[in-house]
Design a protein around this motif. Structure first.
Motif, mmCIF file in Angstrom:
data_model
loop_
_atom_site.group_PDB
_atom_site.id
_atom_site.type_symbol
_atom_site.label_atom_id
_atom_site.label_comp_id
_atom_site.label_asym_id
_atom_site.label_seq_id
_atom_site.Cartn_x
_atom_site.Cartn_y
_atom_site.Cartn_z
ATOM 1 N N ILE A 1 37.549 19.259 116.921
ATOM 2 C CA ILE A 1 36.246 18.671 116.546
ATOM 3 C C ILE A 1 35.531 19.411 115.414
ATOM 4 O O ILE A 1 34.340 19.188 115.187
ATOM 5 N N PHE B 1 33.331 12.876 115.783
ATOM 6 C CA PHE B 1 32.429 13.364 116.830
ATOM 7 C C PHE B 1 30.988 13.066 116.416
ATOM 8 O O PHE B 1 30.188 12.517 117.183
ATOM 9 N N TRP C 1 34.988 8.601 123.163
ATOM 10 C CA TRP C 1 33.558 8.386 123.450
ATOM 11 C C TRP C 1 33.247 8.430 124.952
ATOM 12 O O TRP C 1 32.338 9.145 125.369
ATOM 13 N N MET D 1 33.330 11.992 125.960
ATOM 14 C CA MET D 1 32.151 12.715 125.464
ATOM 15 C C MET D 1 30.948 12.419 126.360
ATOM 16 O O MET D 1 30.216 13.325 126.776
#
Ligand code: MSP
Length: 509
Positions: A203, A228, A270, A273
């Motif tokens: 990332i 990200f 996603w 995350m």
């Protein structure tokens, strides 16, 4: 508090001008947003621009511009396109916005504290255009498995996000929520991808290679990986970590509409995350297909892009909207060509909808001095309740093509009705005046019903029609009970106006 219908487009890269593929996602979202607004729901439609990363840095370098100056020039082109296409978004997010940058940094610091981010040496292959890392095994004939272009050998220290820790959880989540990823074949594709062990996600990018990005909060030598940064826009734009009340009213998003090429980021990165952030999952990730030209995806790198502004200038934005919404079922790929668009223009728009308006208005002009005659609702030849329900059902299940088909079925039926009843013959017989009035009243009313629904799909045309019908209340109809009433009023003086869709021959350049 009423939950707001919250929908998102991907945020577009600003490394070039927008093309028809970009316009597609925004038109779809605009149609859904307008329909929900029509139903009286609060709506929040967010779009924006993805401005960091190597692609943008390179594009700026090529033009010998500072990245910031470069993106500041491109962003207005996107906004202008959305303006001419009638895209009514509620918020335009730029990943270079200060509040967005702060939220990204805050999330990263939290995840690092949580132990979901670690620093490690990376050795492997890198595809610059895709900004993706690949292991030796993942390469296809030594090339990028996504785009088939050459990859570069890389060795560098970066920060990694522990995707692997959440792989089992994600599989379970997708299986427990079968409507989370749509169409179903795309869900299966994601589950197929998750059969292989998930690698942790790199990332960051070393500043030595990329400076145009959000600075990584724990290091002066790294910037945040563009994906990200980009994905976080969906929560920053909704007030996450800035405005709790706003965020509560918006989140979870009702739909992230994306192209199939960016499904993995939205359906794998996603959700993980969000899971680590402790934020609820969006309700739906829907992947649409690609517009192709002669078999190849329309894309800047292939060099076959079509400028939507040129099409809009020639045909009007509603024509492009109609074509893109109607040509393929959402999810599938479609073939774009101006010839096809012109064909639909003359068959569906000029000869069908345009003709219905023209003949209805002309006959009312000729036989009733331009005033809508008093007619009986019982002589209706279509079912507004069924129409409303079918169109709503189609839109709520993300099938705009089906919705358009339902509306066009009424238009076709109305044109048939003219042929069946032959008003020009009725007009010759004074004793048939009442019958003639019934026919024309209901024809005008069918046009009104069509116009109300078309507001979501072809807003300019719909408003033109509502104005010509003098239907000031047309924009406020939001419920089937109001919709089923006769919408036109006897005695109204219609405004026939110019043809809604001039004959195609006059359009050809
Ligand atoms: N910046 C990323 C998205 C980040 S979202 C958190 C990106 N940008 S993009 O500009 O390359 O693409 C934006 C959208 O346009 C994607 O959904 C992509 O699928 C769509 N399209 C680009 N070309 C397309 C076609 N030829 N046809 C249909 N849609 C296409 O990816």
């Amino acid at each position: 508090m009423t939950k707001t219908y919250y929908l998102t487009t991907p945020i577009y890269y600003v490394n070039g001008k927008p093309h028809i593929g970009h316009a597609y996602t925004s038109i779809l979202c605009d149609t859904f947003a307008r329909f929900h607004r029509m139903l009286g729901e609060p709506v929040f439609y967010i779009t924006g621009t993805d401005e960091h990363g190597i692609k943008v840095q390179k594009a700026a370098q090529e033009q010998k511009k500072e990245p910031r100056a470069f993106v500041d020039e491109i962003v207005p082109q996107f906004k202008e396109l959305w303006r001419v296409m009638g895209i009514q978004y509620d918020y335009f997010i730029r990943t270079t916005d200060d509040d967005h940058k702060k939220v990204v940094q805050k999330i990263l610091a939290d995840l690092e504290k949580k132990g979901d981010i670690y620093k490690a040496k990376y050795q492997g292959w890198y595809c610059t255009p895709c900004e993706s890392f690949w292991t030796e095994l993942q390469l296809k004939d030594g090339k990028c498995p996504d785009c088939n272009r050459a990859v570069d050998r890389l060795e560098e220290e970066n920060y990694f996000f522990k995707l692997s820790k959440y792989q089992a959880w994600l599989i379970q989540y997708i299986e427990d929520h079968p409507a989370f990823i749509q169409p179903e074949y795309r869900k299966n594709e994601v589950l197929g991808f998750l059969k292989e062990p998930l690698e942790d996600l790199c990332i960051t990018r070393p500043k030595a290679r990329l400076t145009w990005g959000i600075e990584y909060p724990g290091s002066k030598d790294h910037v945040v990986y563009v994906w990200f940064d980009a994905l976080v826009n969906y929560v920053t734009g909704a007030g996450y970590l800035q405005d709790d009340k706003k965020f509560k009213s918006l989140w979870p998003a009702d739909i992230h509409l994306v192209g199939k090429d960016i499904l993995r980021q939205h359906a794998v990165f996603w959700p993980i995350m969000l899971k680590t952030m402790g934020v609820e999952m969006p309700k739906l990730v829907f992947a649409h297909g690609w517009w192709r030209i002669g078999g190849a995806k329309m894309s800047k790198s292939v060099g076959n892009v079509v400028d939507p502004i040129a099409i809009v200038q020639k045909y009007g934005s509603d024509v492009l909207r109609y074509f893109l919404l109607n040509e393929v079922t959402l999810g599938l790929d479609g073939t774009y060509s101006e010839d096809l668009l012109a064909e639909r223009y003359s068959s569906d728009l000029a000869n069908s909808l345009g003709n219905l308006w023209h003949r209805t208005a002309s006959m009312i002009e000729k036989y009733f001095e331009g005033k809508v005659p008093q007619g009986k609702q019982e002589s209706r030849f279509y079912d507004p309740k069924g129409l409303w329900e079918d169109v709503s059902k189609a839109i709520l299940s993300y099938d705009p093509r089906e919705a358009v088909a339902r509306i066009w079925a009424v238009i076709t039926r109305a044109n048939q009705r003219v042929e069946e009843t032959k008003p020009w013959i009725l007009a010759k017989d004074v004793s048939k005046k009442g019958e003639l009035a019934d026919v024309l009243f209901n024809l005008a009313d069918s046009v009104a019903h069509v116009a109300v629904l078309l507001q979501a799909f072809m807003p300019d045309t719909a408003h033109k029609m509502l104005n010509r019908l003098k239907m000031t209340h047309g924009e406020t109809i939001g419920h089937v009970s109001e919709f089923c009433k006769p919408l036109v009023t006897a005695g109204t003086v219609l405004e026939k106006g110019e043809p809604l869709f001039p004959r195609f021959e006059e359009k050809k350049s």
